[in-house]
Design a protein around this motif. Structure first.
Motif, PDB file in Angstrom:
ATOM      1  N   LEU A 147       6.813   3.958  -2.803  1.00  0.00           N
ATOM      2  CA  LEU A 147       5.529   4.223  -3.472  1.00  0.00           C
ATOM      3  C   LEU A 147       5.052   3.015  -4.281  1.00  0.00           C
ATOM      4  O   LEU A 147       3.856   2.689  -4.254  1.00  0.00           O
ATOM      5  CB  LEU A 147       5.636   5.456  -4.365  1.00  0.00           C
ATOM      6  CG  LEU A 147       4.346   5.926  -5.014  1.00  0.00           C
ATOM      7  CD1 LEU A 147       3.305   6.298  -3.946  1.00  0.00           C
ATOM      8  CD2 LEU A 147       4.600   7.104  -5.936  1.00  0.00           C
ATOM      9  N   ALA A 148       5.952   2.353  -4.983  1.00  0.00           N
ATOM     10  CA  ALA A 148       5.554   1.192  -5.787  1.00  0.00           C
ATOM     11  C   ALA A 148       4.982   0.089  -4.892  1.00  0.00           C
ATOM     12  O   ALA A 148       3.974  -0.547  -5.247  1.00  0.00           O
ATOM     13  CB  ALA A 148       6.736   0.663  -6.590  1.00  0.00           C
ATOM     14  N   PHE A 149       5.597  -0.113  -3.738  1.00  0.00           N
ATOM     15  CA  PHE A 149       5.109  -1.125  -2.799  1.00  0.00           C
ATOM     16  C   PHE A 149       3.715  -0.751  -2.300  1.00  0.00           C
ATOM     17  O   PHE A 149       2.808  -1.578  -2.274  1.00  0.00           O
ATOM     18  CB  PHE A 149       6.103  -1.267  -1.643  1.00  0.00           C
ATOM     19  CG  PHE A 149       5.828  -2.438  -0.760  1.00  0.00           C
ATOM     20  CD1 PHE A 149       5.995  -3.733  -1.210  1.00  0.00           C
ATOM     21  CD2 PHE A 149       5.400  -2.245   0.547  1.00  0.00           C
ATOM     22  CE1 PHE A 149       5.733  -4.821  -0.393  1.00  0.00           C
ATOM     23  CE2 PHE A 149       5.138  -3.322   1.374  1.00  0.00           C
ATOM     24  CZ  PHE A 149       5.299  -4.612   0.906  1.00  0.00           C
ATOM     25  N   PHE A 150       3.551   0.491  -1.902  1.00  0.00           N
ATOM     26  CA  PHE A 150       2.254   0.980  -1.440  1.00  0.00           C
ATOM     27  C   PHE A 150       1.198   0.805  -2.537  1.00  0.00           C
ATOM     28  O   PHE A 150       0.108   0.282  -2.285  1.00  0.00           O
ATOM     29  CB  PHE A 150       2.341   2.451  -1.023  1.00  0.00           C
ATOM     30  CG  PHE A 150       1.001   3.098  -0.826  1.00  0.00           C
ATOM     31  CD1 PHE A 150       0.294   2.927   0.360  1.00  0.00           C
ATOM     32  CD2 PHE A 150       0.418   3.864  -1.824  1.00  0.00           C
ATOM     33  CE1 PHE A 150      -0.954   3.496   0.547  1.00  0.00           C
ATOM     34  CE2 PHE A 150      -0.824   4.443  -1.658  1.00  0.00           C
ATOM     35  CZ  PHE A 150      -1.513   4.265  -0.463  1.00  0.00           C
ATOM     36  N   LEU A 151       1.512   1.258  -3.748  1.00  0.00           N
ATOM     37  CA  LEU A 151       0.543   1.188  -4.848  1.00  0.00           C
ATOM     38  C   LEU A 151       0.194  -0.257  -5.208  1.00  0.00           C
ATOM     39  O   LEU A 151      -0.953  -0.554  -5.550  1.00  0.00           O
ATOM     40  CB  LEU A 151       1.066   1.942  -6.074  1.00  0.00           C
ATOM     41  CG  LEU A 151       1.100   3.461  -5.939  1.00  0.00           C
ATOM     42  CD1 LEU A 151       1.762   4.091  -7.155  1.00  0.00           C
ATOM     43  CD2 LEU A 151      -0.292   4.025  -5.721  1.00  0.00           C
ATOM     44  N   LEU A 184       1.306  -0.009   6.149  1.00  0.00           N
ATOM     45  CA  LEU A 184       0.563  -0.721   7.199  1.00  0.00           C
ATOM     46  C   LEU A 184      -0.938  -0.530   7.021  1.00  0.00           C
ATOM     47  O   LEU A 184      -1.720  -1.465   7.209  1.00  0.00           O
ATOM     48  CB  LEU A 184       0.991  -0.248   8.584  1.00  0.00           C
ATOM     49  CG  LEU A 184       2.300  -0.820   9.108  1.00  0.00           C
ATOM     50  CD1 LEU A 184       2.691  -0.159  10.426  1.00  0.00           C
ATOM     51  CD2 LEU A 184       2.205  -2.327   9.271  1.00  0.00           C
ATOM     52  N   TYR A 185      -1.337   0.674   6.638  1.00  0.00           N
ATOM     53  CA  TYR A 185      -2.758   0.955   6.424  1.00  0.00           C
ATOM     54  C   TYR A 185      -3.334   0.025   5.351  1.00  0.00           C
ATOM     55  O   TYR A 185      -4.340  -0.646   5.575  1.00  0.00           O
ATOM     56  CB  TYR A 185      -2.968   2.424   6.016  1.00  0.00           C
ATOM     57  CG  TYR A 185      -4.404   2.730   5.695  1.00  0.00           C
ATOM     58  CD1 TYR A 185      -5.301   3.034   6.707  1.00  0.00           C
ATOM     59  CD2 TYR A 185      -4.874   2.681   4.384  1.00  0.00           C
ATOM     60  CE1 TYR A 185      -6.633   3.285   6.427  1.00  0.00           C
ATOM     61  CE2 TYR A 185      -6.206   2.926   4.096  1.00  0.00           C
ATOM     62  CZ  TYR A 185      -7.079   3.231   5.119  1.00  0.00           C
ATOM     63  OH  TYR A 185      -8.397   3.465   4.842  1.00  0.00           O
ATOM     64  N   VAL A 186      -2.696  -0.008   4.182  1.00  0.00           N
ATOM     65  CA  VAL A 186      -3.261  -0.831   3.104  1.00  0.00           C
ATOM     66  C   VAL A 186      -3.128  -2.319   3.405  1.00  0.00           C
ATOM     67  O   VAL A 186      -3.979  -3.104   3.008  1.00  0.00           O
ATOM     68  CB  VAL A 186      -2.701  -0.481   1.703  1.00  0.00           C
ATOM     69  CG1 VAL A 186      -3.157   0.883   1.259  1.00  0.00           C
ATOM     70  CG2 VAL A 186      -1.202  -0.590   1.629  1.00  0.00           C
ATOM     71  N   PHE A 187      -2.073  -2.707   4.117  1.00  0.00           N
ATOM     72  CA  PHE A 187      -1.937  -4.121   4.466  1.00  0.00           C
ATOM     73  C   PHE A 187      -3.050  -4.564   5.416  1.00  0.00           C
ATOM     74  O   PHE A 187      -3.674  -5.603   5.216  1.00  0.00           O
ATOM     75  CB  PHE A 187      -0.569  -4.410   5.099  1.00  0.00           C
ATOM     76  CG  PHE A 187      -0.435  -5.832   5.545  1.00  0.00           C
ATOM     77  CD1 PHE A 187      -0.302  -6.844   4.616  1.00  0.00           C
ATOM     78  CD2 PHE A 187      -0.471  -6.166   6.884  1.00  0.00           C
ATOM     79  CE1 PHE A 187      -0.196  -8.173   5.009  1.00  0.00           C
ATOM     80  CE2 PHE A 187      -0.359  -7.485   7.301  1.00  0.00           C
ATOM     81  CZ  PHE A 187      -0.229  -8.488   6.352  1.00  0.00           C
ATOM     82  N   ILE A 188      -3.319  -3.773   6.435  1.00  0.00           N
ATOM     83  CA  ILE A 188      -4.392  -4.113   7.379  1.00  0.00           C
ATOM     84  C   ILE A 188      -5.732  -4.103   6.670  1.00  0.00           C
ATOM     85  O   ILE A 188      -6.585  -4.963   6.917  1.00  0.00           O
ATOM     86  CB  ILE A 188      -4.354  -3.163   8.601  1.00  0.00           C
ATOM     87  CG1 ILE A 188      -3.108  -3.466   9.438  1.00  0.00           C
ATOM     88  CG2 ILE A 188      -5.617  -3.302   9.444  1.00  0.00           C
ATOM     89  CD1 ILE A 188      -2.786  -2.424  10.494  1.00  0.00           C
ATOM     90  N   PHE A 189      -5.931  -3.177   5.762  1.00  0.00           N
ATOM     91  CA  PHE A 189      -7.162  -3.119   4.971  1.00  0.00           C
ATOM     92  C   PHE A 189      -7.292  -4.373   4.104  1.00  0.00           C
ATOM     93  O   PHE A 189      -8.369  -4.979   4.013  1.00  0.00           O
ATOM     94  CB  PHE A 189      -7.158  -1.850   4.128  1.00  0.00           C
ATOM     95  CG  PHE A 189      -8.423  -1.558   3.379  1.00  0.00           C
ATOM     96  CD1 PHE A 189      -9.609  -2.243   3.601  1.00  0.00           C
ATOM     97  CD2 PHE A 189      -8.438  -0.550   2.439  1.00  0.00           C
ATOM     98  CE1 PHE A 189     -10.763  -1.950   2.899  1.00  0.00           C
ATOM     99  CE2 PHE A 189      -9.583  -0.243   1.733  1.00  0.00           C
ATOM    100  CZ  PHE A 189     -10.752  -0.944   1.965  1.00  0.00           C
ATOM    101  N   LEU A 190      -6.202  -4.799   3.487  1.00  0.00           N
ATOM    102  CA  LEU A 190      -6.220  -6.030   2.694  1.00  0.00           C
ATOM    103  C   LEU A 190      -6.597  -7.226   3.559  1.00  0.00           C
ATOM    104  O   LEU A 190      -7.435  -8.051   3.166  1.00  0.00           O
ATOM    105  CB  LEU A 190      -4.850  -6.257   2.041  1.00  0.00           C
ATOM    106  CG  LEU A 190      -4.681  -7.568   1.273  1.00  0.00           C
ATOM    107  CD1 LEU A 190      -5.653  -7.646   0.105  1.00  0.00           C
ATOM    108  CD2 LEU A 190      -3.245  -7.719   0.804  1.00  0.00           C
TER     109      LEU A 190
END
Length: 181
Positions: free
Chosen positions: A127-131, A57-63
């Protein structure tokens, strides 16, 4: 004093069309990603873990935040050109993007902490999804605030090979120019 543009109408039309496509494309991407994200959570419950944990969620919102910055940038450039002004943004607008750049750097650094958190909490699961998302965020950041990475049309691709390497992004050049003034 704003001087009227002294360029051909065809160039002006093509530039407006390109800028319109850029800002609407970035905005559409941000909105469509959000809609698909929510839809995937509901339609594919087995993926909910990957889509709802803090790290993704963090990286998605950042994106989404970076895509909206891009949309705003291209919108303002399009709007200025549509008003028959040059497309260079005023200093106050560039200052906002300078602020965004600093916030993005902080959020990228926090992302490294989120990566460590993810590894400790979940191990390899997700992890792969996050990365993949985190890499997308870095690519978008670099594309806007460092060097141009996206070349879409055949003429842009030819231009890339002629210039022999990457060149500074338009926003990066505007920020640099604004800081020198």
């Amino acid at each position: 004093m704003v001087r009227p543009l002294r360029i051909g109408w065809r160039y002006l039309y093509e530039s407006q069309k390109k800028l319109f496509g850029l800002w609407t494309g970035e905005l559409t991407s941000a909105l469509l990603f959000a809609v698909l994200w929510i839809w995937y959570i509901k339609a594919f419950p087995h993926l909910a873990f990957y889509l709802t944990i803090f790290s993704t969620l963090y990286v998605f919102i950042f994106l989404e935040f970076i895509l909206l910055q891009g949309s705003l940038y291209w919108f303002w450039k399009w709007k200025r050109l549509s008003q028959k002004k040059d497309s260079h943004l005023p200093s106050s607008y560039i200052q906002l993007f300078l602020f965004f750049k600093k916030v993005n750097k902080i959020l990228l650094a926090i992302g490294l902490g989120v990566f460590i958190y993810h590894c400790i909490r979940y191990g390899l699961k997700g992890l792969a999804f996050f990365l993949g998302l985190y890499a997308f965020v870095w690519i978008e950041y670099i594309n806007y605030y460092r060097v141009r990475l996206s070349y879409q049309s055949p003429s842009e691709i030819k231009e890339f090979f002629k210039q022999k390497g990457f060149k500074r992004s338009i926003l990066a050049r505007e920020i640099d120019k604004n800081q020198r003034v």
